[in-house]
Scaffold this motif. Structure first.
Motif, PDB file in Angstrom:
ATOM      1  N   GLU A 103      -1.284  -6.199 -39.693  1.00  0.00           N
ATOM      2  CA  GLU A 103      -1.082  -4.777 -40.000  1.00  0.00           C
ATOM      3  C   GLU A 103      -2.377  -4.038 -39.689  1.00  0.00           C
ATOM      4  OE1 GLU A 103       1.666  -4.000 -43.672  1.00  0.00           O
ATOM      5  OE2 GLU A 103       0.282  -5.616 -44.209  1.00  0.00           O
ATOM      6  N   ARG A 104      -2.344  -3.198 -38.686  1.00  0.00           N
ATOM      7  CA  ARG A 104      -3.536  -2.451 -38.286  1.00  0.00           C
ATOM      8  C   ARG A 104      -3.455  -1.030 -38.859  1.00  0.00           C
ATOM      9  NH1 ARG A 104      -6.350  -5.555 -34.966  1.00  0.00           N
ATOM     10  NH2 ARG A 104      -5.275  -7.131 -33.693  1.00  0.00           N
ATOM     11  N   LEU A 105      -4.428  -0.678 -39.716  1.00  0.00           N
ATOM     12  CA  LEU A 105      -4.429   0.617 -40.378  1.00  0.00           C
ATOM     13  C   LEU A 105      -5.593   1.497 -39.923  1.00  0.00           C
ATOM     14  CD1 LEU A 105      -3.602  -0.546 -44.015  1.00  0.00           C
ATOM     15  CD2 LEU A 105      -2.030   0.113 -42.191  1.00  0.00           C
ATOM     16  N   GLY A 106      -6.230   1.123 -38.809  1.00  0.00           N
ATOM     17  CA  GLY A 106      -7.346   1.907 -38.297  1.00  0.00           C
ATOM     18  C   GLY A 106      -8.669   1.404 -38.844  1.00  0.00           C
ATOM     19  N   GLU A 107      -9.032   1.847 -40.053  1.00  0.00           N
ATOM     20  CA  GLU A 107     -10.299   1.436 -40.657  1.00  0.00           C
ATOM     21  C   GLU A 107     -10.299  -0.041 -41.019  1.00  0.00           C
ATOM     22  OE1 GLU A 107     -13.033   2.442 -44.615  1.00  0.00           O
ATOM     23  OE2 GLU A 107     -11.108   3.432 -44.296  1.00  0.00           O
ATOM     24  N   LYS A 148      -8.058  -9.198 -45.858  1.00  0.00           N
ATOM     25  CA  LYS A 148      -8.464  -7.881 -45.392  1.00  0.00           C
ATOM     26  C   LYS A 148      -9.640  -8.047 -44.441  1.00  0.00           C
ATOM     27  CE  LYS A 148     -10.105  -3.397 -47.114  1.00  0.00           C
ATOM     28  NZ  LYS A 148     -10.473  -2.638 -48.339  1.00  0.00           N
ATOM     29  N   ALA A 149      -9.523  -7.474 -43.249  1.00  0.00           N
ATOM     30  CA  ALA A 149     -10.538  -7.647 -42.215  1.00  0.00           C
ATOM     31  C   ALA A 149     -10.903  -6.289 -41.612  1.00  0.00           C
ATOM     32  CB  ALA A 149     -10.019  -8.594 -41.132  1.00  0.00           C
ATOM     33  N   PRO A 150     -11.998  -6.200 -40.851  1.00  0.00           N
ATOM     34  CA  PRO A 150     -12.348  -4.943 -40.184  1.00  0.00           C
ATOM     35  C   PRO A 150     -11.246  -4.474 -39.243  1.00  0.00           C
ATOM     36  CG  PRO A 150     -14.183  -6.483 -40.125  1.00  0.00           C
ATOM     37  CD  PRO A 150     -13.006  -7.251 -40.632  1.00  0.00           C
ATOM     38  N   LEU A 154     -10.798  -6.044 -35.646  1.00  0.00           N
ATOM     39  CA  LEU A 154     -10.664  -7.491 -35.510  1.00  0.00           C
ATOM     40  C   LEU A 154      -9.695  -7.844 -34.380  1.00  0.00           C
ATOM     41  CD1 LEU A 154     -11.240 -10.358 -36.700  1.00  0.00           C
ATOM     42  CD2 LEU A 154      -9.144 -10.050 -38.044  1.00  0.00           C
ATOM     43  N   ALA A 155     -10.143  -8.678 -33.449  1.00  0.00           N
ATOM     44  CA  ALA A 155      -9.296  -9.106 -32.324  1.00  0.00           C
ATOM     45  C   ALA A 155      -8.502 -10.336 -32.751  1.00  0.00           C
ATOM     46  CB  ALA A 155     -10.161  -9.418 -31.106  1.00  0.00           C
ATOM     47  N   THR A 189      -7.778  -3.930 -41.218  1.00  0.00           N
ATOM     48  CA  THR A 189      -6.626  -4.701 -40.746  1.00  0.00           C
ATOM     49  C   THR A 189      -6.251  -5.714 -41.821  1.00  0.00           C
ATOM     50  OG1 THR A 189      -7.224  -4.499 -38.411  1.00  0.00           O
ATOM     51  CG2 THR A 189      -5.802  -6.345 -39.009  1.00  0.00           C
ATOM     52  N   TYR A 190      -4.956  -5.786 -42.132  1.00  0.00           N
ATOM     53  CA  TYR A 190      -4.457  -6.799 -43.063  1.00  0.00           C
ATOM     54  C   TYR A 190      -3.805  -7.910 -42.253  1.00  0.00           C
ATOM     55  CZ  TYR A 190      -5.344  -3.645 -46.948  1.00  0.00           C
ATOM     56  OH  TYR A 190      -5.948  -2.837 -47.869  1.00  0.00           O
ATOM     57  N   VAL A 191      -4.271  -9.134 -42.485  1.00  0.00           N
ATOM     58  CA  VAL A 191      -3.785 -10.289 -41.752  1.00  0.00           C
ATOM     59  C   VAL A 191      -2.991 -11.181 -42.704  1.00  0.00           C
ATOM     60  CG1 VAL A 191      -4.405 -12.241 -40.289  1.00  0.00           C
ATOM     61  CG2 VAL A 191      -5.837 -10.178 -40.287  1.00  0.00           C
ATOM     62  N   HIS A 192      -1.716 -11.395 -42.397  1.00  0.00           N
ATOM     63  CA  HIS A 192      -0.862 -12.278 -43.178  1.00  0.00           C
ATOM     64  C   HIS A 192      -0.900 -13.667 -42.537  1.00  0.00           C
ATOM     65  CE1 HIS A 192       1.268  -8.906 -45.347  1.00  0.00           C
ATOM     66  NE2 HIS A 192       0.685  -8.255 -44.345  1.00  0.00           N
ATOM     67  N   LEU A 193      -1.222 -14.658 -43.345  1.00  0.00           N
ATOM     68  CA  LEU A 193      -1.389 -16.017 -42.827  1.00  0.00           C
ATOM     69  C   LEU A 193      -0.365 -16.969 -43.446  1.00  0.00           C
ATOM     70  CD1 LEU A 193      -4.841 -15.125 -43.521  1.00  0.00           C
ATOM     71  CD2 LEU A 193      -4.586 -16.328 -41.351  1.00  0.00           C
ATOM     72  N   GLU A 194       0.149 -17.870 -42.618  1.00  0.00           N
ATOM     73  CA  GLU A 194       1.211 -18.769 -43.049  1.00  0.00           C
ATOM     74  C   GLU A 194       0.716 -19.708 -44.149  1.00  0.00           C
ATOM     75  OE1 GLU A 194       2.490 -20.783 -39.568  1.00  0.00           O
ATOM     76  OE2 GLU A 194       3.423 -19.012 -38.659  1.00  0.00           O
ATOM     77  N   GLN A 195       1.588 -19.934 -45.137  1.00  0.00           N
ATOM     78  CA  GLN A 195       1.335 -20.872 -46.213  1.00  0.00           C
ATOM     79  C   GLN A 195       2.554 -21.782 -46.324  1.00  0.00           C
ATOM     80  OE1 GLN A 195      -1.955 -21.087 -47.601  1.00  0.00           O
ATOM     81  NE2 GLN A 195      -1.245 -20.437 -49.614  1.00  0.00           N
ATOM     82  N   ALA A 196       2.381 -23.051 -46.119  1.00  0.00           N
ATOM     83  CA  ALA A 196       3.502 -23.973 -46.178  1.00  0.00           C
ATOM     84  C   ALA A 196       4.150 -23.950 -47.554  1.00  0.00           C
ATOM     85  CB  ALA A 196       3.024 -25.400 -45.859  1.00  0.00           C
ATOM     86  N   GLY A 197       5.437 -23.584 -47.577  1.00  0.00           N
ATOM     87  CA  GLY A 197       6.186 -23.599 -48.830  1.00  0.00           C
ATOM     88  C   GLY A 197       5.806 -22.524 -49.817  1.00  0.00           C
ATOM     89  N   GLY A 198       5.151 -21.452 -49.378  1.00  0.00           N
ATOM     90  CA  GLY A 198       4.761 -20.411 -50.314  1.00  0.00           C
ATOM     91  C   GLY A 198       4.635 -19.048 -49.648  1.00  0.00           C
ATOM     92  N   GLU A 199       4.245 -18.047 -50.456  1.00  0.00           N
ATOM     93  CA  GLU A 199       4.043 -16.699 -49.944  1.00  0.00           C
ATOM     94  C   GLU A 199       2.869 -16.684 -48.966  1.00  0.00           C
ATOM     95  OE1 GLU A 199       5.722 -13.812 -50.558  1.00  0.00           O
ATOM     96  OE2 GLU A 199       7.202 -15.007 -51.644  1.00  0.00           O
TER      97      GLU A 199
END
Length: 385
Positions: free
Chosen positions: A318-322, A339-341, A344-345, A324-334
């Motif tokens: 999710e890129r919000l300009g200022e 939160k990153a700059p 971020l590439a 970036t929220y990065v969702h990372l896989e979790q086996a068997g969970g949420e």
């Protein structure tokens, strides 16, 4: 000076349905206290009990030291601003603001002076002859606040006053309310909201009320403290999950043992198996004990060579300009959220290493209570609050 004191206050409806349970609370004179919590936690009911619009089923409610359990609303020295503006459509702004004073048979010169003084504070001087239909939502809410100000009460009560405004007006009116509070000579403010941004930016003190599946705790206080205290030192998992947006990540884990120097605890994550060090007092913990590791998205550092990290694959960006929220896989969970700059590439499918700062992590027992933090970094955070 109007302080508010609640001792063992509870509220029961109908067939023994408890909505407020044993609330003990002290609100000082000129303090801005926010009742915060999810829908159904009883925050508006508690506010209405202070106002006298709801009976107190048990306990003591005092305002300025006087017992108020049986005192009518009009005699409590409080003024309330409701969620709806409740303005008279056929009256002008001037007439709406001065209506309560007129009913109280306030002399005309004093009424005029109070109305115009309130209008000046609220920047409504040029709108005094307009009708409500000619005003914006923010202007109508200011008129409703003006109607409360002219009464010169000892306590101001706000029941979600910004919920009917759009995002821009909410921000503007929130700033105006904060500014107004500085001008209230001795008055206390009790403000109800479910919006934690309003709570964090306005409050001197936050009262977070419980809600959820645990019916026995519904309507009780989860934690009272300054905004930063609730953010940095949540007493339990409910507080940790409610304060902060996005909310804290919760990762099931088990205790391995004491960390280096005895001022931390090593745990193993159930999903992934990584070992993580957490700066908490682990004297009461035993190896193999089930716990929950809590870490906020902003305290997860994205790095190629994270020393105490774990590797996860990117599921969503999710890129919000200022930022970036990065969702990372979790086996068997949420998914795990970081939160990153904003620059971020990273793309979906990439694998990232995440660094965890032991001083920024939290540990919770199975019953939800937090394990006390002991590190110098967290003690410095404590001094900030």
């Amino acid at each position: 000076m109007a302080s508010i004191s609640l001792k063992g206050v509870h509220k029961v409806y109908g067939n023994n349905v408890a909505v407020i349970r044993g609330v003990d609370l002290e609100i000082g004179a000129h303090e801005f206290c926010v009742f915060l919590g999810p829908s159904g936690c009883g925050k508006s009911t508690l506010l209405r009990m202070i106002a006298g619009l709801e009976d107190v089923s048990g306990g003591e409610l005092r305002i300025a030291g006087e017992l108020m359990n049986e005192v009518p609303p009009a005699e409590r020295g409080v003024a309330m601003v409701f969620q709806s503006y409740a303005l008279f459509p056929h009256m002008t702004v001037y007439q709406n603001i001065g209506f309560g004073l007129k009913l109280a048979k306030t002399p005309r010169p004093e009424l005029d002076q109070r109305v115009r003084a309130a209008a000046k504070v609220l920047q409504l001087e040029a709108l005094l002859e307009r009708k409500p239909k000619e005003l914006s939502g923010g202007q109508r809410q200011r008129v409703a606040i003006g109607r409360a100000i002219v009464r010169q009460p000892g306590v101001f009560l706000f029941d979600e006053p910004l919920s009917n405004l759009d995002a821009t007006l909410r921000g503007q009116t929130r700033v105006e309310i904060a500014r107004l509070h500085k001008q209230f000579a001795d008055a206390s403010v009790v403000y109800v909201t479910h919006d934690q941004v309003e709570a964090m930016t306005l409050a001197d003190k936050i009262v977070l009320l419980r809600a959820g599946p645990d019916v026995e705790r519904l309507g009780s206080i989860a934690q009272v403290g300054t905004p930063l205290e609730l953010y940095h030192r949540p007493r339990n998992r409910f507080v940790a999950g409610f304060i902060g947006s996005p909310q804290m990540n919760f990762l099931p884990a088990s205790v391995l043992g004491a960390g280096a120097g005895g001022s931390s605890v090593r745990v193993r994550l159930e999903r992934g198996g990584e070992e993580v060090e957490v700066a908490v007092d682990g004297a009461a913990l035993r190896p193999g004990q089930a716990v929950v590791l809590g870490v906020r998205p902003e305290h997860l550092s994205v790095a190629a060579d994270a020393p105490r990290g774990m590797r996860r694959r990117v599921a969503l960006v999710e890129r919000l300009g200022e930022q970036t929220y990065v969702h990372l896989e979790q086996a068997g969970g949420e998914p795990l959220l970081a939160k990153a700059p904003g620059n971020l590439a990273v793309e979906v499918g990439d694998e990232l290493a995440l660094g965890l700062d032991p001083a920024a992590c939290h540990l919770f027992l199975e019953d939800g209570d937090a394990v006390s933090a002991t590190t110098p970094a967290q003690q410095e955070q404590a001094q900030c609050v």
